[in-house]
Design an enzyme around this catalytic site. Structure first.
Site: not given
Length: 452
Positions: A283, A287, A329
């Site tokens: 827990a 998740e 560049d």
């Protein structure tokens, strides 16, 4: 044979002598010996990542590994509901990351046309076409308009030669090349006029040149080798998530140990205590965080794709957002490196109608030009290419106009003359001359009064 580190120094005769070659080229036997010694004229590209590996790479994140570990423990301890939910979250996260990186890898595999496959050389005095991979130092190359330079070359002969060196130096403007000597050492690649470099393009003229370097020994190869040797490091987002995952793992382990000891002293069953402890530890793992991060980065990658920016790795999106200074560049990177006709200003004779005016402008754009435009490639002066593209946008077949007119004479543009002129004979036998150049030079040649 001597390895030449600065091919622009010395005379062309000295370069040929050092390479133990001549203007007739090498013999096939000598070329084979040198091919065995120096290797193929190619640059080893990074092996494409297998799609299966791209998928499994999605499971390398420490936070994802924690979720997988929690899911496995849930299955082992009989908590199938929690195990299935965690497995689905991990799988969805992997699919989101894989789909984006799969698209990017597929596009990158299509972008592989850098070097020419065939090149014209002189071997033992005879001209022949060979695969550019089999070029060796000392080979004599023959190049013309539209050819890509297959290796680093020293010019032996050059006729109105210009090259586009954008792939190497970033400079989109065609560079004039000529047979000359540089006695000094401190000459940059941008200033060198007597050498051609791998990966550049011949936009005008013809040349005869000797190969001085091939493969990774070329200037283009040295740059490619540096990009291959770059060490891969973690992105700022990966560093932060990994640090957080480590803290969660340590905290979860402490919670499991503490709860097992607590339950044990309360006289509970050790298996029940372990099950309860693992459930509490699972827990602690967020998740939904990996999937949330993947979705957010995927949306960012999609927004960048809509602006013509390809994201190969999802975490690069967040990394780009962490950048404070960008050194880049300009030409061809921040800009397209292409010219475009925005407006045509003309003050022709008022007696000329609109249809005739359009015909004259189109003929000048098409005929007073050496550029070529096709679906496969474009080569020529950037301004001439812009004029041809404008003609195409008007729905006019410029190739048909060139076929209907035969070139009689041409005076090419140069910095001293500052104009280009061509003379054509059309199918009716009428001869016309077209000029293009600096406005002040063209105006001097026009029969106009001061008011005009």
């Amino acid at each position: 044979m001597e390895i030449i580190k600065k091919p622009w120094q010395g005379t062309s005769e000295e370069i040929l002598q050092k390479l133990e070659s001549s203007q007739d080229g090498l013999t096939d036997f000598e070329a084979q010996k040198r091919l065995f010694k120096f290797g193929a004229n190619s640059i080893a590209r990074q092996t494409p990542i297998p799609y299966l590996q791209i998928f499994f790479n999605q499971f390398e994140d420490l936070l994802v590994l924690l979720l997988i570990f929690a899911a496995l423990l849930s299955f082992i301890l009989g908590d199938f509901r929690n195990g299935i939910i965690l497995s689905i979250i991990v799988f969805i996260n992997a699919i989101i990351g894989f789909s984006q990186e799969y698209k990017a890898e597929k596009i990158l595999r299509a972008l592989t046309k850098y070097l020419p496959s065939m090149v014209k050389v002189k071997r033992a005095g005879e001209e022949k076409q060979i695969d550019s991979r089999y070029l060796v130092p000392g080979d004599i190359c023959i190049l013309g308009q539209g050819d890509k330079v297959p290796a680093d070359l020293r010019l032996l002969e050059a006729y109105d030669l210009k090259t586009n060196d954008q792939a190497l130096t970033g400079e989109a403007k065609p560079q004039t090349k000529a047979v000359k000597n540089y006695p000094q050492d401190n000459v940059s690649l941008v200033e060198v006029e007597n050498c051609l470099f791998m990966g550049t393009l011949v936009v005008d003229g013809e040349a005869l040149a000797v190969v001085t370097s091939t493969g990774l020994a070329t200037e283009f190869g040295k740059i490619a080798q540096k990009t291959i040797q770059i060490d891969k490091s973690l992105s700022p987002l990966q560093v932060k998530t990994r640090r957080m995952a480590k803290r969660i793992a340590i905290l979860a382990a402490l919670v499991v140990i503490a709860l097992v000891i607590y339950k044990y002293f309360l006289g509970r069953d050790i298996l029940d205590a372990l099950t309860f402890s693992i459930a509490v530890a699972a827990a602690l793992v967020p998740e939904g965080l990996p999937a949330t991060i993947s979705v957010a980065l995927s949306l960012g990658a999609r927004n960048l794709a809509s602006r013509q920016a390809l994201v190969k790795n999802l975490v690069s999106v967040e990394t780009l957002g962490s950048v404070t200074v960008i050194c880049t560049d300009k030409t061809g990177t921040l800009t397209t490196g292409q010219m475009e006709v925005k407006e045509i200003w003309d003050k022709l004779n008022p007696e000329i109608n609109e249809e005739e005016r359009q015909r004259l402008i189109t003929e000048i754009f098409v005929l007073c030009s050496d550029a070529q435009v096709s679906q496969e490639q474009e080569f020529g002066d950037p301004m001439e290419l812009a004029l041809l593209r404008w003609v195409e946008k008007q729905g006019i077949d410029w190739e048909k106009i060139r076929h209907q007119n035969q070139k009689v004479a041409e005076i090419p543009f140069n910095s001293r003359r500052r104009f280009m002129s061509v003379t054509y004979r059309n199918n009716s036998g009428q001869i016309s001359t077209y000029l293009k150049g600096a406005p002040e030079v063209i105006i001097e040649k026009c029969l106009i009064n001061n008011e005009e």
